[in-house]
Structures are given as structure tokens and as C-alpha cells.
Design a protein around this motif. Sequence first.
Motif, PDB file in Angstrom:
ATOM      1  N   ASP A   1       0.891  -1.169   0.000  1.00  0.00           N
ATOM      2  CA  ASP A   1       0.000   0.000   0.000  1.00  0.00           C
ATOM      3  C   ASP A   1       0.925   1.214   0.000  1.00  0.00           C
TER       4      ASP A   1
ATOM      5  N   ASN B   1      -4.220   4.833  -3.923  1.00  0.00           N
ATOM      6  CA  ASN B   1      -5.436   5.614  -4.145  1.00  0.00           C
ATOM      7  C   ASN B   1      -5.146   6.557  -5.307  1.00  0.00           C
TER       8      ASN B   1
ATOM      9  N   GLU C   1      -2.002   8.751  -4.842  1.00  0.00           N
ATOM     10  CA  GLU C   1      -0.750   7.984  -4.885  1.00  0.00           C
ATOM     11  C   GLU C   1      -0.469   7.460  -6.294  1.00  0.00           C
TER      12      GLU C   1
ATOM     13  N   LYS D   1      -7.553   2.571  -6.281  1.00  0.00           N
ATOM     14  CA  LYS D   1      -8.739   2.735  -5.441  1.00  0.00           C
ATOM     15  C   LYS D   1      -9.452   4.045  -5.752  1.00  0.00           C
TER      16      LYS D   1
ATOM     17  N   GLY E   1      -8.073   2.539   3.326  1.00  0.00           N
ATOM     18  CA  GLY E   1      -6.984   2.084   2.453  1.00  0.00           C
ATOM     19  C   GLY E   1      -6.137   1.006   3.125  1.00  0.00           C
TER      20      GLY E   1
END
Length: 507
Positions: free
Chosen positions: A114, A148, A151, A185, A222
Amino acid sequence: MEQVEGAGKRKAPHVLTVAGSDSGAGAGIQADLKACGALGVYCSSVITAVTAQNTLGVQGVHPVPVDFVEDQLRSVLSDMEVDVVKTGMLPSVDIIKALCDKIKEFHVKALVVDPVMVSTSGDVLAAPAILDVLREELLPMADIVTPNLIEASALLGGQSLETVADMYTAARSIHKLGPRNVIVKGGHLSDSSDAVDVFFDGEQFLELHGQRVKTRNTHGTGCTLASSIAAELAKGSSMPQAVKAAKNFVENALRYSKDIAIGAGPQGPFDHFFKLNDHMDNTSEKRRFDPNDLFLYAVTDSRMNKKWGRSITEAVKSVIEGGATMVQLREKEAETREFVEAARACVEICRPRGVPLLINDRVDVALACGADGVHVGQSDMPAHLARSLLGPAKIIGVSCKTPAQAAAAFAGGADYVGCGGVFPTNTKANNVTVGLDGLRTVCMASELPVVAIGGIGAGNASSVMEIATPTLKGVAVVSAVFDQESIVAETRKLKAVLTSAVVNSAV
Ligand SMILES: Nc1ncnc2c1ncn2[C@@H]1O[C@H](COP(=O)(O)OP(=O)(O)OP(=O)(O)O)[C@@H](O)[C@H]1O
Ligand SMILES: Cc1ncc(CO)c(N)n1
Ligand SMILES: [Mg+2]
């Protein structure tokens, strides 16, 4: 001793999260631990930074020295059989490099990255300087990376991403950096009524649609998504299965937690353990009780069944066949074990026939057998406690003789009132008879629907229904249906009387 060694061994699916601590416990390490715990997966934790954080934002970041991150990694990876490593906040280039080295040294099945950079509150969690090492060293090792929109944009050199079509393009470009799979996401996608994530495995795209839950409690979605993917992988799911299950888990947790109030800031945490708590929640809106179910309410009596040589299940089957609209098991003599077994069997009979089954007095038995609720008397568990134990969806009825008792039942969260004895009865020893007048008084005062009980049968049911207050919904009977040669025939007869009484009072 040997027995103990061999017999009890069971490998626990194991995720190691390498991430930052969130003092508010909505995101970071704390979210990962809770998500894995909720999904039945063991989670060890290597802390890369300590943050001072709450629902208002990030007040401070204190990175852990790289040597000590290495020590933690070595401690866990050298001893415990880690299946999947999940990474979150990685605050420095050195920490990323140390992590890459350790993952190469110790074998793990999968790596979930992540790429945490900025918190939703806009606070920087990892310096832009990490971008190069992330792209060049960590991502090529990843089985999946979960950026996301912000990012994803940063990984692609600042390209703006605003639509689902942009997410497809981004997923393809990020895949070129080397990870086996990518999920972009869409939590931050503006003005969309659903929450869309785009998954790409290098060949195929998968659009993951979920309902967008209207809530402020999205802090940590997240981290939770990524650690849930890791948890599902650790349990043996394929990547597409893991991603779908994780998305589903986040959505359910958000829906369950949408009204929880923690902190004064704009973004609150949610409850990962909703499955443990959902039957305890008194605030959720769902209530599944239809007052018309009180129309012909059959209450069992073990002595009568014994007398006629019937099992409780036979009696319940027959009374439903005759037209009973609700059933209560009232087993004053049964041992708990026997009661639970009988109650389970009755649930199996009632449920497919759409007839609610309640348990007299015993909240524990109702929970154990999955009954639809309980009926409590004035000397049993108070309604508000029964409600807090049973949750919002179960039905609770309370025996009341007076308006004051009916008011207390209403205040305690009951669904209906049972009022009686209307006529003298042998079923209940020393029970005060309230008469038709007492029944009328309670019906007039009650905020809850009322079912009349006590000595009622085909012969006098009309006189009861003639009270005709809107709250009176039906009659509860014991002997009239169960102390009879044919339960089916007597129940039908009573139902006919009730039906015509209702028709008559309507005209
Ligand atoms: N309001 C919502 N309703 C349903 N799903 C949501 C909502 N907000 C986010 N999600 C889902 O939660 C997951 C995380 O998405 P998001 O884009 O919010 O990640 P993030 O920005 O990394 O979150 P975090 O705030 O934890 O850093 C995605 O699967 C997304 O679709
Ligand atoms: C420690 C930490 N990790 C990740 C995030 C991203 O939500 C956060 N807010 N805090
Ligand atoms: Mg995030």
C-alpha cells in the motif's frame, strides 16, 4: 508429552504488517491488526514510524531508526512463518531498502504494497524522495500494489487522475513498473454514487463496484483494504478472490459503522469487528416485527403435550398447519439442554413457514437456538436488558396487566405487550384475572400492539376481539389449541372465529 507436541499443531495464516502506528487507531498498524483479526488471520507488526494522529489529522511523525526496523523484521521473519507481508507507511528510503533486503532473505508467499504517501487529511506520511526507490525496488517485488488516486498520480509523475477511465490508464502504467497486480482505489473519486476500484493483472481489468457509504468514518479504509487482501491471500485465496473479499469487507464495515461517533474531526475511524458486535447494536434501524403476527399466537405447554403423547415439534407443526401466526415455547420444566434442542428443532419448523418463534423467559435459549425473540414476564429479565442482549432485530414481548407496565415495556424497547389473564385459566397458577375491562384499559393506554391472553378459546375469542381498539392485534392461546385431540382442527376453528370477529368489527 509427545501427544501434546504432535496433536495440537495448526499453522495459523500469518500476515506481517510493516507500517506506521496511528495513535487514533483508525489506520496504520492498528487497522491492519484489527482487519486481520476480524478475518481470522494472525498479524505480526513491524513499526516503521509512530504518528500522533486523530480524527483532525496528523499532529506529528516520529520515524523509527532504520536499524531498529531491521531488528524488528529479523525478529519476526526469522522465527515466525510469515505467509504474506503487507506494507503501509514507509517513511524513508533506508527503511524501504532494508525491507527489500529482508524480504529477499526470508521467503514469503506474497507481498502487498500500500504505497502510503499522504493521509486523507492532507498530511505527508512519506517524503517524495521515497518515490524512486518505491518504483524501482519495492514495486517490482510486489504481488499487488494498492494506490489511491493521489498515490497513483504521484507514482506516475503527477499525471492527473479524475475519472474511471483515468484509473484504467493508471493501472496499466503502474503495472509496467513491475508489480504482478494493481488496484487503483476510487475512494477519492469525486461525485460518484458508487465506490469503484480498478483491478488489473497485466492482462485483464476488473472493475470492483461497491455502494458508496455515506459516512465520515472512512479513516483507514486504504490500510484495511490492503491488509484484508493480505489476510485473504494468507488464507489461500487467489488474487481476484482476495481483492473482491477485501472490498466487500471494507464496505460492510463502513456500512455498519456509518453512525459511530469517535472524535470531533472530519474523518473518523470505523469498526472492524462489526461481525462480533452486530447483534448487540441498539442503534441500527432494522426491526423486523409485524404486529399482525400476533393474530393467532400459540403458546406451548409441555404438560399438555405429555398428556396427549406428542412431541413439542409435532405440536408446533400442527398448530402452524392449523393457521397459527406466531409460536412461543413455554417450557417451564425442561432442562436447559433439552430445551435448547427442542427449540432448535422448532426454529427449523417455523422459519421456512414464515412463522416467528419466541422463547418464554430464556434469553440465553433464544440466542442459542436462533429464535426470533423472547417473551418475558414481570418477574423475568427486564425488557431493556433483554433488548441489549438480543439486539435490534429480535422480537421482545412483555406480559403486562396495567398501563404502567405497558408504558415500561415500551420504554424498555419491547415490541408488543401480552395482556391478561383476560379470563380465568388453569394454565397459570395464581394468576390475577384482569378481565375484558382490564384488557381494554391496557389496550387504550398502550403504545405497543397488544395480544390478549388467558382462558381464551373459540367460545369467547369474539368477545375479546370486539374490544376493537387499534392496538389489539390478536389472541394468545394455550389449552384452546394444545389441550385438544386435534390441534389442527381446533386451531382452524379458532382462526375462523377470529377472522369473522375482525370482519364484523370492521363493518
Ligand atoms: N464511502 C465509501 N463507501 C464505500 N467504500 C469506500 C468509501 N470510501 C472508500 N471506500 C473504499 O475503501 C477502499 C479504500 O479506498 P480509498 O481510496 O479511500 O483509500 P485510501 O485513500 O488509501 O484510504 P486511507 O484514508 O485509509 O488512506 C476502496 O476499496 C474504496 O473503494
Ligand atoms: C500510520 C498511518 N498509516 C497510513 C495512513 C493512511 O491512511 C495513516 N493515516 N496513518
Ligand atoms: Mg491510503
